[in-house]
Write a protein that holds these residues in place. Structure first.
Motif, PDB file in Angstrom:
ATOM      1  N   ALA A  87      -1.262  -9.184  -0.658  1.00 25.61           N
ATOM      2  CA  ALA A  87      -0.381  -8.022  -0.736  1.00 25.61           C
ATOM      3  C   ALA A  87       0.065  -7.749  -2.166  1.00 25.61           C
ATOM      4  O   ALA A  87       0.118  -6.599  -2.604  1.00 25.61           O
ATOM      5  CB  ALA A  87       0.839  -8.239   0.163  1.00 25.61           C
ATOM      6  N   SER A  95      -1.524  -0.128  -4.294  1.00 23.27           N
ATOM      7  CA  SER A  95      -1.669   0.012  -2.848  1.00 23.27           C
ATOM      8  C   SER A  95      -0.776  -0.999  -2.145  1.00 23.27           C
ATOM      9  O   SER A  95      -0.798  -2.186  -2.472  1.00 23.27           O
ATOM     10  CB  SER A  95      -3.124  -0.202  -2.429  1.00 23.27           C
ATOM     11  OG  SER A  95      -3.268  -0.184  -1.033  1.00 23.27           O
ATOM     12  N   ARG A  97      -0.013  -2.980   1.192  1.00 23.00           N
ATOM     13  CA  ARG A  97      -0.632  -3.373   2.462  1.00 23.00           C
ATOM     14  C   ARG A  97      -0.051  -4.703   2.883  1.00 23.00           C
ATOM     15  O   ARG A  97       0.876  -5.210   2.273  1.00 23.00           O
ATOM     16  CB  ARG A  97      -2.148  -3.459   2.304  1.00 23.00           C
ATOM     17  CG  ARG A  97      -2.607  -4.493   1.287  1.00 23.00           C
ATOM     18  CD  ARG A  97      -4.122  -4.509   1.144  1.00 23.00           C
ATOM     19  NE  ARG A  97      -4.618  -3.242   0.597  1.00 23.00           N
ATOM     20  CZ  ARG A  97      -5.867  -3.035   0.215  1.00 23.00           C
ATOM     21  NH1 ARG A  97      -6.754  -3.997   0.363  1.00 23.00           N
ATOM     22  NH2 ARG A  97      -6.242  -1.895  -0.300  1.00 23.00           N
ATOM     23  N   TYR A 124       2.621   4.495   4.004  1.00 21.91           N
ATOM     24  CA  TYR A 124       1.972   3.187   3.809  1.00 21.91           C
ATOM     25  C   TYR A 124       1.208   2.814   5.079  1.00 21.91           C
ATOM     26  O   TYR A 124       1.575   1.867   5.793  1.00 21.91           O
ATOM     27  CB  TYR A 124       3.013   2.122   3.470  1.00 21.91           C
ATOM     28  CG  TYR A 124       3.857   2.487   2.272  1.00 21.91           C
ATOM     29  CD1 TYR A 124       3.339   2.430   0.985  1.00 21.91           C
ATOM     30  CD2 TYR A 124       5.173   2.923   2.434  1.00 21.91           C
ATOM     31  CE1 TYR A 124       4.107   2.791  -0.117  1.00 21.91           C
ATOM     32  CE2 TYR A 124       5.947   3.274   1.333  1.00 21.91           C
ATOM     33  CZ  TYR A 124       5.406   3.213   0.063  1.00 21.91           C
ATOM     34  OH  TYR A 124       6.167   3.564  -1.018  1.00 21.91           O
ATOM     35  N   GLU A 126      -1.469   1.247   5.626  1.00 23.13           N
ATOM     36  CA  GLU A 126      -2.187  -0.030   5.666  1.00 23.13           C
ATOM     37  C   GLU A 126      -1.284  -1.219   5.968  1.00 23.13           C
ATOM     38  O   GLU A 126      -1.766  -2.352   6.091  1.00 23.13           O
ATOM     39  CB  GLU A 126      -2.916  -0.256   4.348  1.00 23.13           C
ATOM     40  CG  GLU A 126      -4.028   0.745   4.084  1.00 23.13           C
ATOM     41  CD  GLU A 126      -4.812   0.401   2.840  1.00 23.13           C
ATOM     42  OE1 GLU A 126      -5.732  -0.429   2.940  1.00 23.13           O
ATOM     43  OE2 GLU A 126      -4.497   0.949   1.767  1.00 23.13           O
ATOM     44  N   VAL A 127       0.029  -0.982   6.083  1.00 22.86           N
ATOM     45  CA  VAL A 127       0.952  -2.070   6.414  1.00 22.86           C
ATOM     46  C   VAL A 127       1.047  -2.202   7.934  1.00 22.86           C
ATOM     47  O   VAL A 127       1.208  -1.202   8.638  1.00 22.86           O
ATOM     48  CB  VAL A 127       2.351  -1.804   5.828  1.00 22.86           C
ATOM     49  CG1 VAL A 127       3.320  -2.915   6.244  1.00 22.86           C
ATOM     50  CG2 VAL A 127       2.287  -1.712   4.308  1.00 22.86           C
TER      51      VAL A 127
END
Length: 303
Positions: A87, A95, A97, A124, A126-127
């Protein structure tokens, strides 16, 4: 075997954690998206490599041994560190994530958490977010232990979350919740002295939710009869609707809950309990996903 001969990998650690949490080889394999024989083989290989048995197995049960329980602590820490490294690297590249573990009391009212997460998801995507409900003391402890990233708490006025960073979200007064046919249902306001002889429904003893009302009665020099204890406010209101008692609950939470319920009535309370809602997160190096949520909430940037 020398310690530095150990060739365990992160996947083996994930298998151990999955099996420890599910206590079932089939469910652990499903969680890890591998065939059961592969998961069993890798865990057995790890046990041979370590020279200890991590799991006690029978045809019906799978449980951690003492060595397995000790190993599990480090395994979780190692996986968390690996996830954090990924992360952090992604955040350095612009980015966000990884994972975000959010805790909340069931009576959270200062923030519409689903709406907040909707905005968070838009920015966000991708989290991956996990949600957990609990009492304020349990949630704050989970942040200090690194088990949760950010939590929504409710504490008695004058009390602050310990050992964490925190932000006041709202301050709220309690209201009296009574059955619709109760003698006080139409009152413009009541005092604690007027209700001290009533039968009460409240949260469990020792919880922050209970402490808010206990402290108010203690400050007024009053005692009360608590006949029923419950873990969630919705159950408390259901017991009240059945005529089993009355309760003092945070107004911001309970007003929408009972707005369309003809079995309940709300009455303002003079010098009654007050609650402060907090947002709390780790003091030490919060994750990029945590800082991103603070930013979406308008509480960032934080470090």
């Amino acid at each position: 075997m020398k310690h530095n001969d150990c060739l365990m990998d992160l996947q083996q650690l994930r298998y151990v954690v999955a099996l420890a949490e599910t206590r079932n080889f089939t469910r652990a394999a499903e969680r890890c998206r591998v065939v059961q024989s592969s998961l069993s083989h890798r865990i057995a290989g790890l046990e041979r490599e370590l020279g200890v048995t991590l799991f006690a197995r029978s045809s019906r049960r799978t449980e951690l041994t003492g060595a397995g329980a000790a190993f599990l602590v480090g395994a979780r820490e190692c996986l968390a560190a690996a996830d954090r490294a990924v992360a952090d690297a992604a955040a350095a590249g612009g980015s966000v994530r990884g994972r975000l573990a959010v805790g909340m009391i069931r009576t959270t009212a200062a923030v519409d958490v689903p709406e907040l997460l909707q905005r968070y998801r838009a920015r966000y995507p991708e989290v991956r977010v996990s949600l957990e409900a609990g009492s304020s003391d349990e949630l704050a402890a989970a942040v200090r232990k690194g088990e949760l990233d950010i939590v929504f708490l409710g504490l008695p006025e004058g009390e602050q979350p310990a050992g964490v960073e925190s932000l006041v979200l709202d301050r709220d007064a309690h209201v009296l919740v009574v059955p619709a046919g109760h003698r006080l249902a139409g009152a413009s306001r009541v005092t604690l002295h007027e209700v001290a002889d009533e039968t009460f429904v409240d949260f469990r003893d020792g919880s922050p939710g209970r402490a808010q009302t206990d402290q108010a009665f203690a400050a007024a020099g009053l005692a009360r009869d608590i006949a029923y204890e419950a873990g969630v406010a919705e159950l408390i209101t259901q017991l009240i609707a059945r005529g089993l008692g009355i309760a003092l609950l945070p107004s911001a939470f309970v007003r929408p809950l009972v707005a369309d319920d003809p079995q309940l009535a709300l009455v303002p309370v003079v010098e009654g309990p007050r609650r402060v809602e907090y947002l709390a997160w780790s003091r030490f190096n919060p994750s990029p996903a945590t800082r991103a949520l603070l930013d979406v909430l308008g509480a960032g940037p934080r470090s």
